[in-house]
Design a protein around this motif. Structure first.
Motif, PDB file in Angstrom:
ATOM      1  N   ASN A 135      11.781  11.738  16.712  1.00 36.42           N
ATOM      2  CA  ASN A 135      10.520  12.475  16.843  1.00 36.42           C
ATOM      3  C   ASN A 135       9.664  12.260  15.601  1.00 36.42           C
ATOM      4  OD1 ASN A 135      11.036  13.437  19.397  1.00 36.42           O
ATOM      5  ND2 ASN A 135      11.972  15.340  18.691  1.00 36.42           N
ATOM      6  N   ARG A 136       9.254  11.017  15.430  1.00 32.18           N
ATOM      7  CA  ARG A 136       8.415  10.638  14.299  1.00 32.18           C
ATOM      8  C   ARG A 136       7.345   9.678  14.779  1.00 32.18           C
ATOM      9  NH1 ARG A 136      13.639   9.381  12.752  1.00 32.18           N
ATOM     10  NH2 ARG A 136      14.660  10.874  11.340  1.00 32.18           N
ATOM     11  N   MET A 137       6.251   9.641  14.041  1.00 32.58           N
ATOM     12  CA  MET A 137       5.224   8.645  14.333  1.00 32.58           C
ATOM     13  C   MET A 137       4.456   8.345  13.058  1.00 32.58           C
ATOM     14  SD  MET A 137       1.745   9.785  14.685  1.00 32.58           S
ATOM     15  CE  MET A 137       0.877  11.381  14.640  1.00 32.58           C
ATOM     16  N   SER A 138       3.769   7.201  13.092  1.00 32.17           N
ATOM     17  CA  SER A 138       2.949   6.752  11.979  1.00 32.17           C
ATOM     18  C   SER A 138       1.515   6.630  12.460  1.00 32.17           C
ATOM     19  CB  SER A 138       3.451   5.397  11.456  1.00 32.17           C
ATOM     20  OG  SER A 138       2.736   4.991  10.315  1.00 32.17           O
ATOM     21  N   ILE A 139       0.556   6.809  11.565  1.00 30.25           N
ATOM     22  CA  ILE A 139      -0.845   6.638  11.940  1.00 30.25           C
ATOM     23  C   ILE A 139      -1.492   5.548  11.096  1.00 30.25           C
ATOM     24  CG2 ILE A 139      -1.055   9.066  12.563  1.00 30.25           C
ATOM     25  CD1 ILE A 139      -3.052   9.178  10.024  1.00 30.25           C
ATOM     26  N   PRO A 194      11.268  -7.217  -3.427  1.00 29.27           N
ATOM     27  CA  PRO A 194      10.966  -6.027  -2.622  1.00 29.27           C
ATOM     28  C   PRO A 194      12.010  -4.944  -2.811  1.00 29.27           C
ATOM     29  CG  PRO A 194      11.879  -7.757  -1.234  1.00 29.27           C
ATOM     30  CD  PRO A 194      11.668  -8.364  -2.586  1.00 29.27           C
ATOM     31  N   THR A 195      11.599  -3.706  -2.601  1.00 29.55           N
ATOM     32  CA  THR A 195      12.510  -2.567  -2.688  1.00 29.55           C
ATOM     33  C   THR A 195      12.269  -1.649  -1.495  1.00 29.55           C
ATOM     34  OG1 THR A 195      10.925  -1.341  -4.060  1.00 29.55           O
ATOM     35  CG2 THR A 195      12.620  -2.613  -5.206  1.00 29.55           C
ATOM     36  N   ARG A 196      13.309  -0.937  -1.087  1.00 27.60           N
ATOM     37  CA  ARG A 196      13.171   0.041  -0.013  1.00 27.60           C
ATOM     38  C   ARG A 196      12.554   1.319  -0.557  1.00 27.60           C
ATOM     39  NH1 ARG A 196      12.491   0.423   4.307  1.00 27.60           N
ATOM     40  NH2 ARG A 196      14.098   1.668   5.288  1.00 27.60           N
ATOM     41  N   VAL A 197      11.627   1.877   0.192  1.00 33.28           N
ATOM     42  CA  VAL A 197      11.028   3.137  -0.210  1.00 33.28           C
ATOM     43  C   VAL A 197      11.944   4.274   0.224  1.00 33.28           C
ATOM     44  CG1 VAL A 197       8.714   2.191   0.017  1.00 33.28           C
ATOM     45  CG2 VAL A 197       9.719   3.397   1.947  1.00 33.28           C
ATOM     46  N   GLU A 198      11.807   5.413  -0.434  1.00 35.09           N
ATOM     47  CA  GLU A 198      12.585   6.583  -0.050  1.00 35.09           C
ATOM     48  C   GLU A 198      12.017   7.167   1.235  1.00 35.09           C
ATOM     49  OE1 GLU A 198      13.940  10.913  -1.934  1.00 35.09           O
ATOM     50  OE2 GLU A 198      12.914   9.418  -3.178  1.00 35.09           O
ATOM     51  N   GLY A 199      12.878   7.535   2.148  1.00 35.13           N
ATOM     52  CA  GLY A 199      12.411   8.083   3.416  1.00 35.13           C
ATOM     53  C   GLY A 199      11.886   6.981   4.326  1.00 35.13           C
ATOM     54  N   TRP A 200      10.681   7.191   4.894  1.00 34.95           N
ATOM     55  CA  TRP A 200      10.079   6.242   5.823  1.00 34.95           C
ATOM     56  C   TRP A 200       8.851   5.618   5.195  1.00 34.95           C
ATOM     57  CZ3 TRP A 200      11.991   4.857  10.623  1.00 34.95           C
ATOM     58  CH2 TRP A 200      13.126   5.572  11.038  1.00 34.95           C
ATOM     59  N   PHE A 245       4.616  11.115  10.183  1.00 33.35           N
ATOM     60  CA  PHE A 245       4.725  12.517  10.564  1.00 33.35           C
ATOM     61  C   PHE A 245       5.969  12.760  11.414  1.00 33.35           C
ATOM     62  CE2 PHE A 245       0.297  11.453  10.112  1.00 33.35           C
ATOM     63  CZ  PHE A 245      -0.270  12.525   9.454  1.00 33.35           C
ATOM     64  N   ALA A 246       6.501  13.960  11.320  1.00 26.64           N
ATOM     65  CA  ALA A 246       7.415  14.486  12.333  1.00 26.64           C
ATOM     66  C   ALA A 246       6.540  15.131  13.399  1.00 26.64           C
ATOM     67  CB  ALA A 246       8.356  15.508  11.719  1.00 26.64           C
ATOM     68  N   ASP A 248       2.097  19.767  17.303  1.00 27.20           N
ATOM     69  CA  ASP A 248       1.976  20.008  15.864  1.00 27.20           C
ATOM     70  C   ASP A 248       2.635  18.874  15.078  1.00 27.20           C
ATOM     71  OD1 ASP A 248       0.662  22.409  16.298  1.00 27.20           O
ATOM     72  OD2 ASP A 248       2.508  23.595  16.256  1.00 27.20           O
ATOM     73  N   LEU A 249       2.075  18.599  13.916  1.00 28.12           N
ATOM     74  CA  LEU A 249       2.571  17.512  13.074  1.00 28.12           C
ATOM     75  C   LEU A 249       3.052  18.060  11.734  1.00 28.12           C
ATOM     76  CD1 LEU A 249      -0.321  14.916  13.647  1.00 28.12           C
ATOM     77  CD2 LEU A 249       1.778  15.216  14.983  1.00 28.12           C
ATOM     78  N   GLN A 250       4.073  17.421  11.212  1.00 27.13           N
ATOM     79  CA  GLN A 250       4.586  17.753   9.875  1.00 27.13           C
ATOM     80  C   GLN A 250       4.607  16.487   9.048  1.00 27.13           C
ATOM     81  OE1 GLN A 250       8.471  19.562   9.837  1.00 27.13           O
ATOM     82  NE2 GLN A 250       8.693  19.379   7.611  1.00 27.13           N
ATOM     83  N   LEU A 251       3.982  16.521   7.880  1.00 25.94           N
ATOM     84  CA  LEU A 251       3.821  15.323   7.062  1.00 25.94           C
ATOM     85  C   LEU A 251       5.150  14.881   6.457  1.00 25.94           C
ATOM     86  CD1 LEU A 251       1.409  13.530   6.211  1.00 25.94           C
ATOM     87  CD2 LEU A 251       1.285  14.866   4.097  1.00 25.94           C
TER      88      LEU A 251
END
Length: 387
Positions: A216-220, A37-43, A188-189, A254-257
């Motif tokens: 201030n982040r969430m996943s869908i 396994p490898t860590r992805v960049e960001g989230w 998203f932010a 509002d959401l930011q990808l």
């Protein structure tokens, strides 16, 4: 030929957690995986909701304390909305628990499990390498790897995912029911704080879940018909954010990808026999479930926990690959797996049904349940403790 007591094919979350759960036993274990396994960049957009029961399991096997707490978000409340005004809410406080579960990234867990496995004294890692052939003998399973290495053990565990090569090689049947849907995932932010609340909407176009991430982040996860999923993934980023915000009633503003949307096909998969002589299946190799419940990996961790408990309690003279021994594992896991598969499939069908009066009935059911604290908290406690 290298001799072991147990061979695990598949070093994903279920397979690796099984290996870690056996770290203090006398068993000599081989873990075979074709890619570390490898860590992805960001989230990581592939996230899981881990139940308290499985947080306890990960704590017992020594993995939970090593996870980065800054990347884990507890769920303290959950709001579920029907497609015509129905509503059902859960609260950790009202249920009498610190949290309803925790949200964390798949790659975060996978990398930590792998690091722990590398330090485990009774475990040999074979990676990167592919499994090429299995022979099930009367006293052992013999696995040939792509580099020519031969491994033998009284028991082989298939933990190699939904399209399990091990399961197919053993001739165990998997009954697949395609949903004609895909799960769209993205991070998203968010403009408004989520306050550690998870949201779920049953909509005409599927089931949309907002899952809290740290800060201030969430996943869908949007489980939706194939054509709609493809349309969503083809949208320009700003338009995709607007569609997701609108579908969730602009609950988080509002959401930011943060991560581009990705989609994966959904299907129900039942495996009538999860054991055979010299073989046991765990995780997605043993079952598939709709993601609306968020319980897929929780079932896999409980597979690992149950099988590890059985193997740990085995006496030195016992044959752990013998069918009567393995049937105990199958019996322990069958009821819970069938119950969760049936419950999620029935719930999905209920909210997809278009018969006259069904919309009003299902939304009334949500609202009535929300007004009955005893029933509501009993449901919550079962989900938290049973899975």
């Amino acid at each position: 030929m290298q001799q072991f007591d147990l061979i695990i094919v598949g070093g994903g979350l279920a397979g690796a957690s099984l290996a870690l759960a056996l770290r203090d036993t006398r068993l000599r274990i081989a873990l075979v995986e074709n890619q570390r396994p490898t860590r992805v960049e960001g989230w990581d957009a592939r996230i899981y909701a881990i139940s308290p029961t499985n947080i306890d399991f990960l704590s017992r096997i020594g993995a939970w304390r090593h996870l980065d707490t800054a990347r884990i978000a507890p769920i303290r409340t959950m709001e579920i909305f029907g497609d015509s005004g129905g509503r059902l809410g859960f609260s950790a406080y009202e249920t009498g628990v610190p949290e309803l579960g925790s949200i964390l990234e798949s790659s975060l867990m996978a990398c930590e499990f792998w690091e722990s496995a590398k330090r485990q004294g009774n475990l040999a890692l074979f990676c990167p390498v592919r499994s090429e052939a299995i022979e099930f003998r009367h006293d052992a399973a013999v696995l040939r790897l792509s580099d020519g290495t031969l491994l033998a053990a009284p028991l082989l565990v298939g933990a190699d995912g939904r399209d399990s090569w091990v399961r197919q090689s053993a001739g165990l049947q998997a009954v697949n029911t395609p949903y004609g849907e895909k799960g769209v995932v993205a991070n998203f932010a968010i403009e408004k704080p989520h306050r550690n609340c998870a949201y779920q909407w049953f909509r005409d176009d599927g089931v949309l879940a907002y899952l809290p991430l740290p800060g201030n982040r969430m996943s869908i996860v949007w489980s939706t018909p194939d054509a709609h999923a493809d349309e969503l993934c083809s949208l320009e980023s700003n338009r995709f954010c607007e569609r997701v915000a609108e579908a969730g009633g602009r609950t988080l503003g509002d959401l930011q990808l943060l991560t581009l949307p990705a989609a994966f096909p959904l299907r129900l998969m039942r495996v009538p026999q999860t054991v055979a002589p010299r073989l046991a299946l765990v995780g997605d190799a043993a079952h598939g479930i709709h993601p609306l419940s968020g319980h897929g990996i929780n079932l896999g961790f409980q597979d690992a926990s149950a099988l590890a408990s059985l193997l740990s309690a085995a006496q030195p003279w016992q044959d752990i690959g013998e069918m009567r021994f393995l049937q105990r594992y199958q019996r322990v896991r069958r009821e819970e797996t069938v119950l969760m598969q049936s419950a999620t499939d029935t719930l999905r069908r209920l909210f997809r049904a278009s018969a006259p009066g069904m919309r009003s009935l299902r939304n009334l059911g949500l609202t009535l349940t929300n007004g009955l604290p005893f029933i509501k908290n009993t449901l919550a406690r079962y989900a938290l403790g049973g899975i």
